[in-house]
Design an enzyme around this catalytic site. Sequence first.
Site, PDB file in Angstrom:
ATOM      1  N   PRO A   2       0.828  -1.208   0.000  1.00 45.11           N
ATOM      2  CA  PRO A   2       0.000   0.000   0.000  1.00 45.11           C
ATOM      3  C   PRO A   2       0.861   1.256   0.000  1.00 45.11           C
ATOM      4  O   PRO A   2       1.760   1.406   0.825  1.00 45.11           O
ATOM      5  CB  PRO A   2      -0.798  -0.136   1.297  1.00 45.11           C
ATOM      6  N   GLU A   3       0.622   2.140  -0.965  1.00 47.98           N
ATOM      7  CA  GLU A   3       1.367   3.385  -1.083  1.00 47.98           C
ATOM      8  C   GLU A   3       0.489   4.547  -0.618  1.00 47.98           C
ATOM      9  O   GLU A   3      -0.608   4.344  -0.091  1.00 47.98           O
ATOM     10  CB  GLU A   3       1.827   3.574  -2.534  1.00 47.98           C
TER      11      GLU A   3
END
Length: 287
Positions: A2-3
């Site tokens: 997850p960014e």
Amino acid sequence: MPELPEVQTTATSLQPLLNQTVEKVSVFQPKLRWAVPDDLVSLIDYQLVDIERRAKYLILTFKRKGGAAQKKLLIHLGMSGSLQQHSVGFDKRKHDHVILTFNDGKKLTQLHYHDPRRFGMLLWLDDYEDKLITHLGVEPLSEDFSADYLYHHIHNRKKPIERPIKSVIMAQEIVVGVGNIYATESLFLSKIHPLTPAHLIRHEQLTTLVAHIRQVLQTSIEKGGSTLKDFTVADGQTGYFQQTLLVYGHKGGDCPSCGTTIENVKINQRASTFCPTCQPLITQKKP
């Protein structure tokens, strides 16, 4: 992993839990990247009053109802983590390591921290702020992030930064949250080769790059982030930004702009796709 857009999407999806009170804390697997605090159960009877994102971290602020005491929970989703809301009675899954049960006065909602690879973390902010937060660079969607800011970091030193520009825009101490997907797409849109030494990039090119980083991140947030493996947000929905990717993950495909075969190079052990025609490599300053 997850960014920034996925974390921002998660933060937004948690909004329905604001002002709800923690009724129960269940820790099934405390051994994450760092151990879950032994006293996490002390959140019981505290209300969730604020949800923030800093870089790829979530900061949840809890306050005791009618009192001044507050606690701040620092959450990182690691490589495969997610936060998902479920009704009480939803079957716990194998990799649901922590469950917080919230009460809004009418119904109970459970927030499941799900993390198959266990690289994420739930920690007290006060214990880890200096180690994990204070050194971070500016937010890419803030006014502080600009071509002037990047140019200053690249050139305002005894020796300008000569490492690849992609490494610079992914350096968390300079600007946070520009992960591999978003750096790759932004460089393509800016017609900058990812291996171009940072000190060779002109100010006007940095202006274009900053604009495209903002554009790519904002578009991804609007589309709910990228679902490249099993990432989902708190309401169980998945993002679909990956359906719009132009070059990331398209090695061997045709460039959407010119038709040239998309190539790949590794930078800091990360795959970086690019178009050799649209993104020519510059190795020395132009006269």
